[in-house]
Design an enzyme around this catalytic site. Structure first.
Site, PDB file in Angstrom:
ATOM      1  N   ASP A  48       9.935   0.999  -5.687  1.00 38.29           N
ATOM      2  CA  ASP A  48      11.371   0.707  -5.614  1.00 38.29           C
ATOM      3  C   ASP A  48      11.570  -0.773  -5.346  1.00 38.29           C
ATOM      4  O   ASP A  48      10.663  -1.467  -4.849  1.00 38.29           O
ATOM      5  CB  ASP A  48      12.045   1.562  -4.545  1.00 38.29           C
ATOM      6  CG  ASP A  48      11.634   1.171  -3.137  1.00 38.29           C
ATOM      7  OD1 ASP A  48      10.424   1.201  -2.856  1.00 38.29           O
ATOM      8  OD2 ASP A  48      12.512   0.826  -2.314  1.00 38.29           O
ATOM      9  N   GLU A  50      10.960   2.211  -0.034  1.00 33.64           N
ATOM     10  CA  GLU A  50      10.617   1.265   1.034  1.00 33.64           C
ATOM     11  C   GLU A  50      11.749   0.291   1.314  1.00 33.64           C
ATOM     12  O   GLU A  50      12.057  -0.022   2.474  1.00 33.64           O
ATOM     13  CB  GLU A  50       9.336   0.507   0.663  1.00 33.64           C
ATOM     14  CG  GLU A  50       8.732  -0.295   1.815  1.00 33.64           C
ATOM     15  CD  GLU A  50       9.309  -1.678   1.987  1.00 33.64           C
ATOM     16  OE1 GLU A  50       9.132  -2.265   3.071  1.00 33.64           O
ATOM     17  OE2 GLU A  50       9.947  -2.189   1.042  1.00 33.64           O
TER      18      GLU A  50
END
Length: 455
Positions: free
Chosen positions: A91, A156
């Site tokens: 991500d 994250e």
């Protein structure tokens, strides 16, 4: 067959660029309010396919409690070989002002020797680095020398804790002798660096309510309380006139005992404008790695363009407090919440909500893994290893340490300061991908040997 790992890695850099070009096209921001969740799913599937192709087994996506998908897989090593867990995340941060990007956000663009695009460094560059290291070992040896486990996180950047919750319940999927957390980087291009400490993080949202509706400022401004002004005063109380973070009850006098961070280099790395002062009393390293530091991440108030002559009904801000090793995140949360609560003026209604919480972390500095990785990094770059702190926070590191207390844990990666991670115009220097991939491959090759046999 390539003569050695350096030649093998060098020969794979074209593949690394094409991999990263594909990965960057996925708008994998793990926030459904900003980008379609399918973008993260497509990125996760790309990871599954790529690591399956390189030779890992049972590579799959598993849902985590925050709704994101973690990608994991493994490859057994020779009998008696240690196991290494490779961490990364797919991500990315949102664009944060697409009008300030000089290249397309989600398109890898080469410019002045660097590769630009969101995620090129943080952390898709590290995904490609892992793939390059594993491919080089496979070409040279037919295997990875060590047992390999992979965990690739999907949220994250949002700090929502999906993988932190996943790890303890799935320890058998991840258990390893050494963990390479590849989500940091060198202190400068070409300078091999291990991050040895991480500050913890506390994020809170504070909201003030003063009126049931916005009201005409000419008719009511004066006696009616202004929540925007109240919020500004509260936020200003978190620093003294020198810029030091001054949260009631938190020590702000600690000193950093490791390598320093020259102020001129920091000014350049942080893009501080000419003539603008650095803030705080103490060295850059003290303020960045050893002391608490507060930042206002965002404020909900009307923008200047389009604002009207109105007294606002409410105002809100997100505040981030970084806490150094030796101070718990919960201690920081309690102090920050109490500090702000005591400074709410005029009996305004207020609410302070925790958004994220993560403790500081101290990495491994001794053992067979440390000695081997130090030698691998120094040989890959041809320079002595540096050790630094990191102002950022990776709460997962503490979860790894609690779940696998005997594992050595190291933080490294391709994200040197010029990468501008989390900012517009993120980029990566491809030489960092090449050299970190070589270091990882050398580490895996050498770590498989018994300590007494290692060079």
């Amino acid at each position: 067959m390539p003569a050695d790992l350096r030649e093998a890695v060098s020969g794979l850099m074209g593949r690394a660029k094409s991999d990263l070009t594909e990965l960057v096209t996925f708008k994998s921001v793990a926030d459904a309010e900003q980008f379609p969740p399918e973008e993260c799913e497509h990125a996760a599937q790309w990871i599954v396919d790529a690591f399956t192709e390189v030779g890992l087994q049972d590579v799959t996506m598993s849902p985590t409690p925050d709704g994101s998908n973690a990608v994991h897989g493994h490859a057994p090593g020779p009998d008696g070989a240690p196991t290494v867990l490779l961490y990364c995340h797919y991500d990315v941060q949102p664009p944060l002002g697409e009008d300030r990007w000089r290249t397309p956000v989600f398109e890898l663009t080469e410019k002045a020797g660097r590769w630009y695009g969101r995620g090129t460094a943080d952390c898709k560059g590290n995904i490609v680095m892992h793939l390059t290291a594993l491919r080089a070992l496979k070409q040279l040896h037919g295997d990875f020398r060590c047992g390999i486990r992979l965990i690739c996180e999907g949220s994250e950047e949002q700090g929502t804790g999906g993988l932190e919750a996943f790890v303890p319940d799935h320890a058998d999927l991840l258990r390893a002798d050494t963990i390479l957390v590849c989500d940091t980087g060198n202190s400068a291009v070409g300078s091999p660096t291990l991050t040895t400490t991480l500050r913890g993080m506390v994020n809170v949202d504070v909201r003030l309510d003063a009126l049931s509706s916005a009201m005409h400022s000419g008719m009511f401004g004066g006696p009616a309380p202004d929540p925007v002004a109240a919020l500004i005063a509260m936020l200003a109380s978190m620093r003294d006139k020198h810029g030091n973070t001054t949260i009631d009850g938190l020590d702000n006098t600690q000193s950093w005992t490791g390598g320093g961070y020259p102020p001129d280099q920091f000014r350049a790395d942080a893009s501080v404008l000419d003539g603008v002062d650095l803030i705080g009393d103490g060295s850059v390293a003290d303020l960045l790695w050893a002391r608490p530091a507060v930042t206002v991440l965002g404020i909900d108030v009307p923008p200047v363009i389009g604002s009207t002559g109105a007294l606002q009904a409410s105002a809100a801000a997100r505040v981030s407090l970084r806490v150094p090793p030796g101070m718990s995140a919960e201690q920081g949360r309690q102090a920050l919440t109490a500090h702000l609560s005591r400074r709410v003026p005029w009996n305004l209604r207020y609410d302070i909500q925790q958004v994220a919480l993560g403790d500081p972390f101290v990495g491994s500095l001794k053992g067979h893994g440390y000695d081997t990785l130090k030698g691998a990094l120094e040989d890959a770059f041809g320079r002595p290893l540096a050790t630094v702190g990191q102002g950022g926070s990776i709460p997962l590191c503490n979860v790894f340490a609690e779940t696998m207390p005997d594992a050595e844990i190291f933080l490294m990666g391709v994200e040197e300061p010029k990468c501008l991670i989390h900012a517009p115009n993120e980029s990566v220097d491809p030489s960092e991908i090449e050299h970190i991939a070589l270091a990882e491959a050398l580490f895996l090759e050498r770590y498989a040997r018994a300590p007494e046999a290692a060079p």
